[in-house]
Scaffold this active site. Structure first.
Site, PDB file in Angstrom:
ATOM      1  N   ASP A  12      64.903  34.311  20.462  1.00  0.00           N
ATOM      2  CA  ASP A  12      64.964  34.322  18.979  1.00  0.00           C
ATOM      3  C   ASP A  12      65.979  33.282  18.525  1.00  0.00           C
ATOM      4  OD1 ASP A  12      64.577  35.232  16.252  1.00  0.00           O
ATOM      5  OD2 ASP A  12      66.481  36.294  16.415  1.00  0.00           O
ATOM      6  N   CYS A  75      60.536  35.903  17.287  1.00  0.00           N
ATOM      7  CA  CYS A  75      60.945  35.235  16.059  1.00  0.00           C
ATOM      8  C   CYS A  75      59.678  34.800  15.328  1.00  0.00           C
ATOM      9  CB  CYS A  75      61.804  34.019  16.426  1.00  0.00           C
ATOM     10  SG  CYS A  75      62.326  33.030  15.016  1.00  0.00           S
ATOM     11  N   CYS A 186      60.415  39.231   9.522  1.00  0.00           N
ATOM     12  CA  CYS A 186      61.445  38.467  10.236  1.00  0.00           C
ATOM     13  C   CYS A 186      62.136  39.480  11.123  1.00  0.00           C
ATOM     14  CB  CYS A 186      62.435  37.860   9.242  1.00  0.00           C
ATOM     15  SG  CYS A 186      63.957  37.253  10.010  1.00  0.00           S
TER      16      CYS A 186
HETATM   17  N1  DGL Z   1      64.354  36.114  13.386  1.00  0.00           N
HETATM   18  C1  DGL Z   1      63.641  35.037  12.796  1.00  0.00           C
HETATM   19  C2  DGL Z   1      62.234  35.471  12.385  1.00  0.00           C
HETATM   20  O1  DGL Z   1      61.703  36.450  12.859  1.00  0.00           O
HETATM   21  C3  DGL Z   1      64.223  34.226  11.702  1.00  0.00           C
HETATM   22  C4  DGL Z   1      65.617  34.147  11.297  1.00  0.00           C
HETATM   23  C5  DGL Z   1      66.047  32.723  11.022  1.00  0.00           C
HETATM   24  O2  DGL Z   1      65.861  32.210   9.899  1.00  0.00           O
HETATM   25  O3  DGL Z   1      66.567  32.132  11.965  1.00  0.00           O
HETATM   26  O4  DGL Z   1      61.621  34.824  11.577  1.00  0.00           O
END
Ligand code: DGL
Length: 258
Positions: A12, A75, A186
């Site tokens: 991530d 992510c 997210c």
């Molecule tokens: N954890 C990431 C996602 O699922 C995003 C967070 C970020 O902007 O880095 O989109």
């Protein structure tokens, strides 16, 4: 090393993917995991497509060099930017991505009003537009880019006035819209779900993609005969581009949170 004993790599932009790691560990506790968070470069959501692609490819290669048997891109942002490129480049290794859990939210009621919270990149990218087109007729879907939330989670600030203020500002336009379902698109957001819930009406249901990704990972590994056998518990190793003991302690705290 026996092929089945190789670890699963989880990636991530920072600590958010630990919400997916929790689901993986709960479904497959006997597996070994290496979790790589790129907190030095987080957040990814406001970067350009090229930047996110370059970072994702570098970090996935780092996991592959450690002989992982599968890679979970925990992510949404990195998945929407890069998963198809990665799958083409590494066809022999299962690469499992995550996308906003729109389907269960849409199917939760007849023509529900669904708010999708995600990073600016996830909302803007083609992958999400396709997903939305698929369900457009069955629900009212409101995509909402949420810059700023991931940073709170990166700091371990999961509640409090400042976060509440940000959420109220982002969510105020939807207060009177009778939203039925909120998709946490997210992987950082499940860690602030309670704070998000506190600024929304009580009846709202939340959906995230973590458990679906865990089930898909298990299915793929089982299909290849690559599940680790036996009752012995596996290990979780954290790596982070910020070489800071506070990040590692946050990772453990998030993994052990309820
Ligand atoms: N954890 C990431 C996602 O699922 C995003 C967070 C970020 O902007 O880095 O989109």
């Amino acid at each position: 090393m026996e092929q089945q004993n190789r670890p699963i790599g989880v990636f991530d932009s920072g600590v958010g993917g630990i919400s997916v790691l929790k689901e993986l560990v709960s479904l497959m506790p006997q597996e070994h995991y290496i979790y790589y968070g790129d907190s030095r470069n987080a957040p990814y959501g406001g970067k350009t497509l090229e930047e996110v692609r370059a970072l994702t490819e570098e970090k996935v290669l780092h996991l592959l060099r450690q002989n992982v048997k599968a890679v979970v891109i925990a992510c949404n942002t990195a998945t929407s930017a890069d998963v198809s490129i990665l799958r083409q480049r590494y066809p022999d290794i299962p690469i499992i991505g995550i996308e906003p859990a729109l389907k269960p939210a849409v199917l939760s009621a007849s023509c529900p009003r669904v708010l999708v919270m995600a990073t600016p990149m996830t909302i803007r990218e083609e992958k999400f537009r396709h997903l939305m087109e698929q369900y457009q007729g069955q629900a009212q879907i409101y995509p909402l880019a949420c810059p700023g939330i991931a940073e709170f989670v990166e700091r371990g600030e999961l509640q409090g006035e400042r976060l509440q203020e940000l959420l109220e500002r982002l969510l105020a336009p939807y207060f009177d819209m009778e939203i039925n379902a909120v998709v946490l698109g997210c992987t950082h957001y499940p860690f602030v779900r309670e704070t998000i819930a506190s600024v929304l009406p009580d009846r709202v249901q939340f959906y995230d993609g973590g458990s679906g990704v865990a089930r898909e990972t298990k299915r793929r590994l089982a299909g290849m005969g690559m599940l680790r056998i036996g009752d012995e518990k596996g290990t979780v190793e954290f790596e982070n581009s910020l070489d800071d003991p506070r990040v590692l302690s946050l990772c453990c705290q998030l993994l052990n949170s309820k």
